[in-house]
Design a protein around this motif. Structure first.
Motif, PDB file in Angstrom:
ATOM      1  N   MET A  87      26.159 -19.338 -73.896  1.00  0.00           N
ATOM      2  CA  MET A  87      27.368 -18.517 -73.885  1.00  0.00           C
ATOM      3  C   MET A  87      27.114 -17.200 -74.609  1.00  0.00           C
ATOM      4  O   MET A  87      26.529 -17.194 -75.684  1.00  0.00           O
ATOM      5  CB  MET A  87      28.504 -19.265 -74.575  1.00  0.00           C
ATOM      6  CG  MET A  87      29.506 -19.814 -73.591  1.00  0.00           C
ATOM      7  SD  MET A  87      30.934 -20.442 -74.455  1.00  0.00           S
ATOM      8  CE  MET A  87      30.511 -22.164 -74.598  1.00  0.00           C
ATOM      9  N   PHE A 129      20.722 -26.954 -69.519  1.00  0.00           N
ATOM     10  CA  PHE A 129      20.955 -26.022 -70.625  1.00  0.00           C
ATOM     11  C   PHE A 129      20.455 -24.591 -70.357  1.00  0.00           C
ATOM     12  O   PHE A 129      21.214 -23.634 -70.475  1.00  0.00           O
ATOM     13  CB  PHE A 129      20.344 -26.601 -71.905  1.00  0.00           C
ATOM     14  CG  PHE A 129      20.597 -25.790 -73.126  1.00  0.00           C
ATOM     15  CD1 PHE A 129      21.825 -25.843 -73.772  1.00  0.00           C
ATOM     16  CD2 PHE A 129      19.622 -24.943 -73.643  1.00  0.00           C
ATOM     17  CE1 PHE A 129      22.064 -25.099 -74.903  1.00  0.00           C
ATOM     18  CE2 PHE A 129      19.862 -24.182 -74.781  1.00  0.00           C
ATOM     19  CZ  PHE A 129      21.090 -24.267 -75.412  1.00  0.00           C
ATOM     20  N   PRO A 130      19.180 -24.428 -69.936  1.00  0.00           N
ATOM     21  CA  PRO A 130      18.710 -23.054 -69.705  1.00  0.00           C
ATOM     22  C   PRO A 130      19.492 -22.351 -68.603  1.00  0.00           C
ATOM     23  O   PRO A 130      19.676 -21.124 -68.657  1.00  0.00           O
ATOM     24  CB  PRO A 130      17.241 -23.213 -69.313  1.00  0.00           C
ATOM     25  CG  PRO A 130      17.010 -24.654 -69.122  1.00  0.00           C
ATOM     26  CD  PRO A 130      18.095 -25.406 -69.797  1.00  0.00           C
ATOM     27  N   GLN A 178      22.709 -22.934 -67.898  1.00  0.00           N
ATOM     28  CA  GLN A 178      24.010 -22.556 -68.492  1.00  0.00           C
ATOM     29  C   GLN A 178      23.868 -21.252 -69.252  1.00  0.00           C
ATOM     30  O   GLN A 178      24.757 -20.413 -69.261  1.00  0.00           O
ATOM     31  CB  GLN A 178      24.489 -23.644 -69.452  1.00  0.00           C
ATOM     32  CG  GLN A 178      24.969 -24.901 -68.768  1.00  0.00           C
ATOM     33  CD  GLN A 178      25.255 -26.001 -69.769  1.00  0.00           C
ATOM     34  OE1 GLN A 178      25.079 -25.823 -70.966  1.00  0.00           O
ATOM     35  NE2 GLN A 178      25.684 -27.138 -69.262  1.00  0.00           N
ATOM     36  N   MET A 179      22.724 -21.103 -69.907  1.00  0.00           N
ATOM     37  CA  MET A 179      22.493 -19.881 -70.680  1.00  0.00           C
ATOM     38  C   MET A 179      22.466 -18.652 -69.774  1.00  0.00           C
ATOM     39  O   MET A 179      22.738 -17.551 -70.208  1.00  0.00           O
ATOM     40  CB  MET A 179      21.165 -19.978 -71.440  1.00  0.00           C
ATOM     41  CG  MET A 179      21.152 -21.021 -72.527  1.00  0.00           C
ATOM     42  SD  MET A 179      22.390 -20.759 -73.783  1.00  0.00           S
ATOM     43  CE  MET A 179      23.500 -22.107 -73.472  1.00  0.00           C
ATOM     44  N   ILE A 234      13.733 -19.850 -75.902  1.00  0.00           N
ATOM     45  CA  ILE A 234      13.112 -19.552 -74.617  1.00  0.00           C
ATOM     46  C   ILE A 234      14.088 -19.825 -73.475  1.00  0.00           C
ATOM     47  O   ILE A 234      14.146 -19.103 -72.496  1.00  0.00           O
ATOM     48  CB  ILE A 234      11.840 -20.397 -74.449  1.00  0.00           C
ATOM     49  CG1 ILE A 234      10.809 -19.919 -75.447  1.00  0.00           C
ATOM     50  CG2 ILE A 234      11.308 -20.316 -73.033  1.00  0.00           C
ATOM     51  CD1 ILE A 234       9.578 -20.753 -75.487  1.00  0.00           C
ATOM     52  N   ASP A 235      14.891 -20.879 -73.663  1.00  0.00           N
ATOM     53  CA  ASP A 235      15.877 -21.202 -72.633  1.00  0.00           C
ATOM     54  C   ASP A 235      16.958 -20.141 -72.536  1.00  0.00           C
ATOM     55  O   ASP A 235      17.845 -20.234 -71.686  1.00  0.00           O
ATOM     56  CB  ASP A 235      16.543 -22.551 -72.933  1.00  0.00           C
ATOM     57  CG  ASP A 235      15.610 -23.711 -72.617  1.00  0.00           C
ATOM     58  OD1 ASP A 235      14.599 -23.472 -71.931  1.00  0.00           O
ATOM     59  OD2 ASP A 235      15.888 -24.835 -73.058  1.00  0.00           O
ATOM     60  N   GLY A 236      16.943 -19.204 -73.437  1.00  0.00           N
ATOM     61  CA  GLY A 236      17.895 -18.115 -73.324  1.00  0.00           C
ATOM     62  C   GLY A 236      19.090 -18.234 -74.241  1.00  0.00           C
ATOM     63  O   GLY A 236      20.066 -17.511 -74.091  1.00  0.00           O
ATOM     64  N   ALA A 237      19.028 -19.156 -75.211  1.00  0.00           N
ATOM     65  CA  ALA A 237      20.165 -19.298 -76.104  1.00  0.00           C
ATOM     66  C   ALA A 237      20.108 -18.229 -77.186  1.00  0.00           C
ATOM     67  O   ALA A 237      19.057 -17.982 -77.764  1.00  0.00           O
ATOM     68  CB  ALA A 237      20.145 -20.677 -76.745  1.00  0.00           C
ATOM     69  N   THR A 239      24.669 -19.466 -79.838  1.00  0.00           N
ATOM     70  CA  THR A 239      24.571 -20.694 -79.067  1.00  0.00           C
ATOM     71  C   THR A 239      23.731 -21.715 -79.810  1.00  0.00           C
ATOM     72  O   THR A 239      24.075 -22.893 -79.858  1.00  0.00           O
ATOM     73  CB  THR A 239      23.950 -20.411 -77.695  1.00  0.00           C
ATOM     74  OG1 THR A 239      24.567 -19.248 -77.182  1.00  0.00           O
ATOM     75  CG2 THR A 239      24.141 -21.559 -76.766  1.00  0.00           C
ATOM     76  N   ARG A 255      25.721 -24.894 -80.543  1.00  0.00           N
ATOM     77  CA  ARG A 255      25.433 -25.978 -79.595  1.00  0.00           C
ATOM     78  C   ARG A 255      24.270 -26.847 -80.020  1.00  0.00           C
ATOM     79  O   ARG A 255      24.076 -27.923 -79.476  1.00  0.00           O
ATOM     80  CB  ARG A 255      25.181 -25.396 -78.211  1.00  0.00           C
ATOM     81  CG  ARG A 255      26.472 -24.783 -77.679  1.00  0.00           C
ATOM     82  CD  ARG A 255      26.496 -24.695 -76.197  1.00  0.00           C
ATOM     83  NE  ARG A 255      26.110 -25.909 -75.521  1.00  0.00           N
ATOM     84  CZ  ARG A 255      25.846 -25.943 -74.236  1.00  0.00           C
ATOM     85  NH1 ARG A 255      25.912 -24.860 -73.515  1.00  0.00           N
ATOM     86  NH2 ARG A 255      25.505 -27.071 -73.657  1.00  0.00           N
TER      87      ARG A 255
END
Lengths: 435, 352, 338, 310
Positions: free
Chosen positions: A1, B99-100, B102-103, D207-210, D214, D218
């Motif tokens: 988010m 998860f990735p 959703q990001m 790396i997952d983009g968080a 987040t 999370r």
């Protein structure tokens, strides 16, 4: 988010808050109010509220009353931080005297009707309210208690044919008669839930100093100019020692029991069957403890008192008294009105009728006291020839605490007297200058 | 889908701690590149710099044509599988893989499609609702892979992904990974300390030691033509035999034998290297024969290894399993000089 | 008694319960939102301060600045004049019974050792034992219960427990009742002169016991959480390796819980140095049970001597320094392991 | 376990020891020890509970364990508390104080702990150490400077905050005070917990983009539920049971005073009415126990299991 999502999620929440804030109940009370801090809580608070009721009803002034057991800490913090109450009542005038010295409390000479006060209150009490001796009245006393009352169970006395001692010698004789009969004559209990341990023992000492060495020594002692190692004070301790007996053998349970028992429970052994002791020394308020521990007790028939006999007859009729004093921190019209009200017989009478306190105002009728014993103590208060305020309560707090602790040490080992007194002298040197 | 270039990359923690020194590698698009080396050689650091988990002290890393030195990890379009798998313990398998996505604020149905697809490839369908703690090691490893797959990244980074698996599972997974590489047609960069993994999986191998890249090449290249003593010793089991020699012209003289060299070299000291399979029970045509005093005999069924002394040197030989030999015997062995290596004594660089 | 006010004001309560977290969340989301507007390079420099900022401001305002002021005041008398080390000198006067010595001894020896060790040991033993029974949550709640009791009530309970009546009378206090049941004379727990009247250990232990009783729930809960963080396979592996239960505990459980034990231990050491409530309620520092925090309180509020009070507080702060050094080492070690 | 093992001396086995007795002992030893310890631990509380139902006069002359003979129980202490105190308002005030005074330091503490555990910034370790050191500051020393800041600089006192009319405003100084005093412990506990979380999880998420948020909301928070739950309990208990800080910052006026102040007022300045404190203690324990019991289930085994271990 991403942040934007969070922001979007929060907007409704913030909306709720804004709406809630907007809907808040606004508006202050315009009638004016007085903030009061005192130590009265529980039943005492209820009595004080009853005192205030006619005042609130007639003036419309709101009284914001706060009670605290830790008055030293709360009041000192508030005053130092500039958030003082308008009025405060303290059981120990020393605290308020400190504020007077610091210029934190306002002189009351203009706030109250001095001539009315002088006609209703004895000069001694007014004098006590001028601790700085600068002609300014900083404290006003409302209610009081008489100290140095020897309580006993008249049924026990008549069963053994003991008679109430009239002189100090009588008392000592009675003491040894009782002791030889196999029962310790005295009950003493000095615990008071931690920090105040020891004060009940100081009641004995004060009474002895006043009655044995006289008011002048007493005053010098309070003022810190009479050393603890002086012969007068030392012999007062020794006289207390003759009451305690060698190794506290005149007292029920000896030193362990004296030190470990809460002062309120002091009477319980006396009312046991057979009695485990015959006499105890406490102020007038102790009766409520008697009746709450043993609800069947009747004042007058199950317990009554005689004043501690004079040790030195040249100071006959000398008594230690204690009372609640008032000071004004913020000079507001409302505060003035309230403190004026509290000096009146009308106000003081209300608490007198509810029991537990004696009025300082002479105009309160003796007939208003709820039972014969409180009437009797009120009579003593009125008739006392030499009234002296509770000495330790009038010493600087540091001195007061050291004195209490010293008494605890004295009770645990009377042979340490010289060391104890020397230590107290040390405290005396610093305590009076520190505050 | 993208080439990766390390261009004079340096990683320095403090002035005197440099873990990666002047690294230059070109990794081609869709290539399976293995970074291999002993632990602490800097290979993981090199990978983590590429992933964006460590800053780059000097030089450039490019993914495709883009310099990524200052690009955040999430914007580099890479996926990484950790040695520990790094699964989110409080999320189900499905959520872990989603998860990735959703990001990236992906549409729900597209996300679902991708996760389902990945889970089908990896055989994770029955476990989608489970939490990681209810999975076996192999299954967890596949979830970690799945989480990388769903993103369809330009580059796949794998940091010793097999080291937590048992030997049998490791063998299977090695094959699965190669299949996966073919199916996904994506650049894979794989870090391991295990040269067998490197040899079996890599299109090319980059061998590192002490922060320095030693050699890059296909497994065959590296095996047959090691650039230096370190690579020669690191690749292959049992390890290559190293014997100190004195060279003059095209012969090398060791303590127990002499060998004919395929090329003439300057006279001096060197290290002769030959793999166990170059030392057999067949006599050498050029007369590089030698006698070994056998200490230990290891029969593996298909092979037989002899460990013993030649002169004063410890040497291993791979002989025909039918050869009858016992510890204490002296064996007559021949050295195949076509596949011997000579390294400079000082620089340890290979002459051939 | 009127509970209607409770119902009447529930909307207010809700606004507060929702509003306060919402404001906090808005702060951090907003802060992060702003950080992202910054150039890439500056983000890592700015971001940490956004996250620690509110905490630092509050701690600075409520603790740090007053603490600094305290250090200054410890060199002044009440009138604000510089007196050098006089305030300290008077705390350290007359060894061993004068000044702050008794308080220092009680804090730094008795409380620090017994309180910390008792609490840690009880907490650890209870956590490990309870981990093995199915009714764990019930017994844990029961052990935790004293935590829910305010210090004043705790004092009352233990004054009850330690109550003394003379030998031969019926004992009202629980402990003395037990002792006299075994034909021993009752013990004056809070005033006792054991082993000597200048060196009372028993009544200090009695106070420490009461405080330990109150706080053990804390150490048990945290240690139990750490215990549950140890993967079962690890313990099984150790058992398979032939380790007995004691060995498993000593060699596997204990080392793995060490970081948590350090955290709990540090907290307890600081609690021990700050011990106040129990002493205040039960003995008022009499009979050689004084502690630093109580002495400071007395000097500040009863004696009205802020210089002395500050000096005592500074002594207390200095006593914490070894703990800090130990912690610094500890997290350097953790950092090195990463 | 340790006890069970130790309770079986080998020398006994040599003399008279049918196997089943040893086994029985071994099997039940654990339960005997666990229940024994628990009962011993509860003894003081049980004593208080029994005493709270006994007539006051009896508690002075006989021990609580004699309560069964003669059977003499009374609800007097409880009804007196209900009559004399303003429990409804006091409970409300206590909630108004405790909930934000728990939420604020735990949340702000979690923010800071995250930074201390996982971000790099100058003087990080030293600031952290200073925080731990500040745990040792005696609170009483801070009252005057802090309160005078409120009064002299911000002109905030309880009554004028109350007059503005925004709900909760009179308690704001108290919330912030509890937050300030509670933060060092919050940060210390949480930072140590956060630090122990495996770094792979954060790197993977990165790396997952968080983003930072987040990762925090999370990953860190869900994984730290046990630590957060313990912290919430301790902070809540500390605030709920606090008397002194409340008296200093909001005072004892009934409109704002929390339960502790209200219950302390049950006894008089001379200590009369101390019998009510026994029952009052149980009134004040109810809420903390409910909080503890409802958070208890979050202390679950191995929340990290399966994340990074093989």
């Amino acid at each position: 988010m991403r942040a934007s999502t969070w922001v979007r999620a929060l907007v409704p929440l913030l909306g709720v808050i804004v709406v809630a804030v907007g809907c808040g109940t606004g508006g202050a009370s315009n009638a004016g109010s007085v903030k009061v801090i005192a130590v009265w809580s529980g039943q005492e608070q209820a009595s004080f509220m009853a005192v205030l009721k006619p005042f609130i009803d007639s003036t419309g002034i709101k009284v914001q009353y706060e009670s605290t057991r830790d008055e030293d800490a709360i009041l000192k913090t508030r005053v130092a931080a500039g958030n003082a109450p308008d009025l405060a009542a303290a059981p120990s005038p020393q605290l308020l005297t400190q504020f007077a010295k610091q210029g934190k409390v306002r002189p009351l000479n203009d706030a109250v009707d001095m001539s009315a006060l002088q006609s209703s209150t004895s000069q001694g009490w007014i004098k006590l309210g001028e601790p700085l001796n600068d002609g300014k009245l900083y404290q006003i006393f409302s209610w009081a208690a008489v100290k140095g009352l020897i309580w006993y169970d008249p049924k026990n006395f008549s069963a053994k044919n003991y008679s109430v001692p009239k002189t100090w010698q009588d008392l000592l004789t009675l003491q040894s008669t009782i002791k030889s009969s196999g029962t310790p004559p005295w009950c003493i209990a000095v615990a008071s839930g931690g920090a105040a341990d020891g004060w009940p023992a100081s009641d004995w000492l004060k009474e002895i100093v006043l009655s044995q060495a006289g008011p002048d020594v007493y005053d010098k002692w309070v003022a810190g100019t009479q050393t603890w190692t002086s012969t007068e004070i030392k012999s007062a301790f020794q006289t207390f020692g003759t009451v305690l007996g060698p190794n506290d053998s005149n007292v029920y349970g000896g030193k362990n029991t004296i030190l470990a028992t809460q002062f309120g429970d002091v009477g319980t052994p006396m009312f046991a069957n057979p009695p485990k002791c015959y006499m105890l020394n406490q102020a007038s308020f102790i009766t409520t403890f008697f009746t709450s521990a043993v609800p069947s007790l009747q004042a007058g028939t199950d317990f009554t008192f005689f004043p501690l006999p004079d040790i030195n007859t040249s100071y006959t009729g000398a008594h230690v008294v204690a009372g609640d004093s008032w000071s004004m921190f913020n000079d507001t019209p409302q505060a003035r009105q309230l403190i004026k009200y509290l000096t009146t017989a009308q106000a003081q009478d209300i608490w007198v009728k509810r029991g537990g306190k004696l009025a300082v105002n002479k105009q309160v009728s003796l007939d208003d006291y709820p039972d014969p014993l409180s009437k009797l103590s009120a009579q003593i208060l009125v008739n006392t020839q030499i009234a002296k305020y509770d000495a330790t309560d009038n010493m600087p707090a540091d001195m007061k605490n050291a004195a209490w602790k010293g008494l605890l040490k004295f009770i645990s080992n009377q042979n340490d007297l010289n060391t104890i007194l020397a230590d107290l002298d040390k405290t005396q040197k610093t305590a009076y200058t520190a505050a | 889908m993208a080439a990766v270039t390390y261009d004079h990359v340096v990683k320095r923690y403090t002035a005197d701690v440099t873990v990666v020194k002047d690294l230059n590698v070109d990794i081609k698009d869709k290539e399976f590149m293995v970074l291999v080396g002993p632990s602490g050689c800097g290979k993981s650091t090199a990978l983590r710099m590429l992933a964006g988990l460590e800053s780059i002290t000097e030089g450039q890393i490019r993914i495709g044509d883009r310099v990524v030195n200052n690009v955040a990890a999430k914007d580099r379009d890479i996926a990484m599988v950790f040695q520990s798998y790094a699964l989110y313990p409080h999320m189900s398998v499905y959520d872990n893989m989603a998860f990735p996505l959703q990001m990236q604020h992906m549409k729900k149905d597209e996300m679902d499609r991708r996760v389902k697809n990945a889970s089908k490839i990896l055989g994770l369908d029955p476990f989608l609702k489970r939490k990681p703690r209810a999975l076996s090691g192999g299954q967890r490893q596949r979830v970690a892979l799945g989480r990388a797959i769903v993103r369809s990244p330009k580059v796949f980074l794998l940091d010793e992904p097999l080291s937590n698996l048992d030997a049998k599972l490791r063998g299977q997974t090695r094959i699965e990974l190669q299949k996966l590489h073919r199916e996904l047609e994506t650049t894979f960069i794989y870090v391991t300390h295990d040269q067998v993994e490197a040899m079996t999986m890599g299109d090319r191998i980059a061998i590192m030691n002490a922060g320095i890249l030693q050699q890059v090449g296909t497994p065959g290249d590296v095996y047959d033509h090691p650039a230096n003593l370190f690579v020669a010793g690191f690749i292959g089991t049992p390890t290559m035999n190293f014997v100190p020699v004195t060279t003059s012209d095209s012969t090398a003289k060791a303590s127990g034998f002499e060998a004919k060299l395929p090329k003439s070299v300057p006279a001096g000291k060197g290290t002769l290297g030959f793999r166990p399979e170059a030392l057999t029970d067949r006599q050498s045509a050029d007369g590089s024969n030698l006698q070994m005093k056998v200490d230990v005999v290891e029969r593996l069924g298909s092979d037989q290894y002899l460990y013993g002394q030649v002169g004063s040197d410890q040497v291993t030989a791979r002989v025909d399993p039918r050869m009858k030999v016992a510890p204490g015997d002296t064996a007559q062995l021949g050295l195949d000089t076509r596949s011997i290596h000579l390294f400079d004594a000082e620089s340890e660089v290979a002459f051939f | 008694m009127d509970f209607s006010v409770l119902l009447q004001d529930i909307p207010t309560l809700l606004v507060v319960i929702i509003g306060v977290p919402a404001i906090l969340a808005a702060y951090i989301v907003g802060g992060e939102f702003l950080v992202r507007r910054l150039p890439d390079k500056n983000r890592p420099q700015v971001r940490p301060w956004i996250w620690v900022g509110p905490a630092l401001i509050l701690v600075a305002g409520y603790l740090l600045l007053p603490a600094i002021g305290t250090i200054g005041q410890s060199f002044e008398n009440n009138a604000g004049n510089w007196v050098g080390f006089n305030n300290y000198a008077s705390q350290f006067a007359d060894f061993p019974q004068g000044g702050a010595w008794v308080a220092i001894r009680n804090n730094v020896i008795f409380w620090l050792i017994f309180y910390t060790i008792f609490t840690l040991a009880f907490g650890l033993v209870l956590a490990v034992l309870f981990d093995r029974v199915r009714y764990e949550s019930v017994v844990k709640s029961l052990i935790f219960m004293p935590m829910a009791i305010s210090s004043v009530a705790l004092g009352i309970i233990w004054i009850f427990m330690y109550q003394y009546s003379p030998t031969g009378e019926s004992q009202v206090g629980t402990l003395n009742a037990i002792i006299t049941f075994f034909h021993h004379d009752p013990v004056v727990w809070l005033q006792d002169q054991w082993p000597s009247d200048k060196f009372n250990l028993l009544n200090n232990l009695a106070l420490i016991g009461a405080a330990t009783w109150g706080i053990t729930g804390f150490s048990m809960v945290i240690l139990s959480a750490a215990l549950k963080g140890i993967p079962g396979e690890l313990l099984e592996a150790a058992r398979v390796d032939g380790a007995g239960e004691l060995t498993v505990f000593r060699r596997v459980i204990f080392p793995l819980m060490m970081p948590t034990i350090v955290v709990v231990g540090t907290t307890l050491v600081i609690f021990a140095l700050k011990a106040f409530d129990v002493v205040y309620v039960m003995t008022g520092g009499n009979y050689n049970t004084d502690v630093l925090a109580f002495r400071m309180y007395e000097q500040l509020y009863t004696a009205g001597n802020s210089g002395h009070a500050s000096a005592v507080a500074v002594i207390l702060l200095i006593a914490v320094i070894p703990v800090l050094i130990f912690n610094l080492r500890q997290f350097r070690a953790v950092e090195a392991r990463r | 376990m340790t006890v069970a093992a130790a309770a079986q001396p080998t020398t006994v086995a040599a003399r008279f020891s049918p196997g089943w007795i040893t086994q029985l002992l071994q099997r039940y030893m654990l339960h005997v020890v666990v229940i024994g310890l628990t009962v011993a631990w509860m003894l003081p509380t049980i004593g208080l509970l029994v005493s709270s139902f006994r007539p006051f006069a009896l508690t002075k002359t006989s021990g609580w364990w004699t309560a069964l003979s003669p059977l003499e129980f009374t609800l007097q202490n409880y009804t007196d508390v209900l009559d004399q105190s303003n429990l409804g308002q006091a409970f409300f005030n206590s909630f108004m104080v405790s909930v934000p005074a728990t939420v604020i330091p735990v949340t702000i503490g979690a923010f800071a702990a995250y930074a201390f555990a996982w971000m790099k910034f100058p003087a990080r370790n030293w600031i952290f150490l200073a925080l731990v050191g500040l745990l040792a500051v005696p609170l009483q020393l801070t009252f005057v400077p802090v309160l005078s800041f409120y009064v002299n600089t911000l002109h905030w006192t309880t009554s004028n905050l109350e007059n503005i009319g925004i709900p909760g405003l009179p308690w704001v100084p108290l919330w912030l005070a509890h937050a300030g005093y509670g933060l060092p412990f919050s940060i210390y506990l949480l930072a140590n917990f956060f630090r122990a979380l495996p770094s792979d999880l954060f790197e993977s998420a990165e790396i997952d983009g968080a983003g930072t948020l987040t990762v925090f909301f999370r990953i860190i928070l869900p994984l730290s539920v046990p630590a957060l739950a313990s912290l919430v309990i301790f902070q809540f208990l500390w605030v709920w049971n606090d008397l002194l800080v409340a008296l200093i910052y909001v005072g004892g006026a009934p409109e704002v005073a929390p339960l502790t102040v209200n219950l302390a007022d049950l006894t008089t300045s001379l200590g009369q009415g101390s019998n009510l404190l026994t029952s009052a203690a149980f009134f004040s324990m109810v809420v903390p126990l409910i909080v503890f019991l409802s958070l208890q289930r979050y202390f679950v085994r191995g929340i990290l299991a399966g994340s990074v271990k093989g």
